[in-house]
Design a protein around this motif. Sequence first.
Motif, PDB file in Angstrom:
ATOM      1  N   LYS A 185       0.833  -1.211   0.000  1.00  0.00           N
ATOM      2  CA  LYS A 185       0.000   0.000   0.000  1.00  0.00           C
ATOM      3  C   LYS A 185       0.863   1.254   0.000  1.00  0.00           C
ATOM      4  O   LYS A 185       0.589   2.209  -0.734  1.00  0.00           O
ATOM      5  N   LEU A 186       1.902   1.258   0.816  1.00  0.00           N
ATOM      6  CA  LEU A 186       2.796   2.422   0.881  1.00  0.00           C
ATOM      7  C   LEU A 186       3.533   2.620  -0.439  1.00  0.00           C
ATOM      8  O   LEU A 186       3.744   3.749  -0.883  1.00  0.00           O
ATOM      9  N   LYS A 187       3.891   1.517  -1.069  1.00  0.00           N
ATOM     10  CA  LYS A 187       4.588   1.583  -2.357  1.00  0.00           C
ATOM     11  C   LYS A 187       3.644   2.080  -3.449  1.00  0.00           C
ATOM     12  O   LYS A 187       4.014   2.933  -4.264  1.00  0.00           O
ATOM     13  N   LEU A 188       2.425   1.578  -3.458  1.00  0.00           N
ATOM     14  CA  LEU A 188       1.424   2.003  -4.441  1.00  0.00           C
ATOM     15  C   LEU A 188       1.146   3.503  -4.323  1.00  0.00           C
ATOM     16  O   LEU A 188       0.952   4.191  -5.324  1.00  0.00           O
ATOM     17  N   ALA A 189       1.174   4.018  -3.104  1.00  0.00           N
ATOM     18  CA  ALA A 189       0.931   5.444  -2.877  1.00  0.00           C
ATOM     19  C   ALA A 189       2.166   6.294  -3.166  1.00  0.00           C
ATOM     20  O   ALA A 189       2.099   7.514  -3.130  1.00  0.00           O
ATOM     21  N   GLY A 190       3.292   5.647  -3.437  1.00  0.00           N
ATOM     22  CA  GLY A 190       4.514   6.384  -3.745  1.00  0.00           C
ATOM     23  C   GLY A 190       5.275   6.863  -2.520  1.00  0.00           C
ATOM     24  O   GLY A 190       6.173   7.685  -2.639  1.00  0.00           O
ATOM     25  N   LEU A 191       4.925   6.356  -1.348  1.00  0.00           N
ATOM     26  CA  LEU A 191       5.622   6.754  -0.128  1.00  0.00           C
ATOM     27  C   LEU A 191       6.879   5.918   0.112  1.00  0.00           C
ATOM     28  O   LEU A 191       7.784   6.347   0.817  1.00  0.00           O
ATOM     29  N   VAL A 192       6.887   4.718  -0.443  1.00  0.00           N
ATOM     30  CA  VAL A 192       7.999   3.789  -0.275  1.00  0.00           C
ATOM     31  C   VAL A 192       8.410   3.287  -1.647  1.00  0.00           C
ATOM     32  O   VAL A 192       7.562   3.140  -2.537  1.00  0.00           O
ATOM     33  N   ARG A 193       9.680   3.032  -1.812  1.00  0.00           N
ATOM     34  CA  ARG A 193      10.191   2.420  -3.037  1.00  0.00           C
ATOM     35  C   ARG A 193      10.951   1.160  -2.668  1.00  0.00           C
ATOM     36  O   ARG A 193      11.243   0.926  -1.501  1.00  0.00           O
ATOM     37  N   SER A 194      11.287   0.379  -3.688  1.00  0.00           N
ATOM     38  CA  SER A 194      12.066  -0.825  -3.428  1.00  0.00           C
ATOM     39  C   SER A 194      13.023  -1.090  -4.589  1.00  0.00           C
ATOM     40  O   SER A 194      12.841  -0.562  -5.682  1.00  0.00           O
ATOM     41  N   ARG A 195      14.018  -1.880  -4.272  1.00  0.00           N
ATOM     42  CA  ARG A 195      14.949  -2.334  -5.290  1.00  0.00           C
ATOM     43  C   ARG A 195      15.307  -3.778  -4.976  1.00  0.00           C
ATOM     44  O   ARG A 195      15.214  -4.216  -3.827  1.00  0.00           O
TER      45      ARG A 195
END
Length: 119
Positions: A65-75
């Motif tokens: 959810k945080l990633k979808l909202a652009g608050l978190v990213r990942s690699r």
Amino acid sequence: MAKIVGGVQDPSAEVLAEAAAVFGLLASSARLHIMWALSQGESDVTHLADRVGGALPAVSQHLAKLKLAGLVRSRREGRRQIYYVDDPDIVTVVRVMVGQLTARETSSGPSDRLREAGV
């Protein structure tokens, strides 16, 4: 038309709606704890789950959810997905809010004002 009060223009309805959505996501204590942990440095989901005391599937869902909202990213790092907060403004908001409430709690006990306000 936006109002100008004290030389400062009110934000647009779109900006206010976006801010409310971000605060809505951070209204979950589990997601806020994840954001706090990630504001201290990047982590994979296993270490995050251990740190915040959450079940791995639940932490994964919060991260999604945080990633979808652009608050978190990942690699990707090998087989692991490493999560991080790439927005210094979000890090600042989380650190200031949690830091201020921690300082208040330490100096005078838990805040009754929020409970009295029905929050």
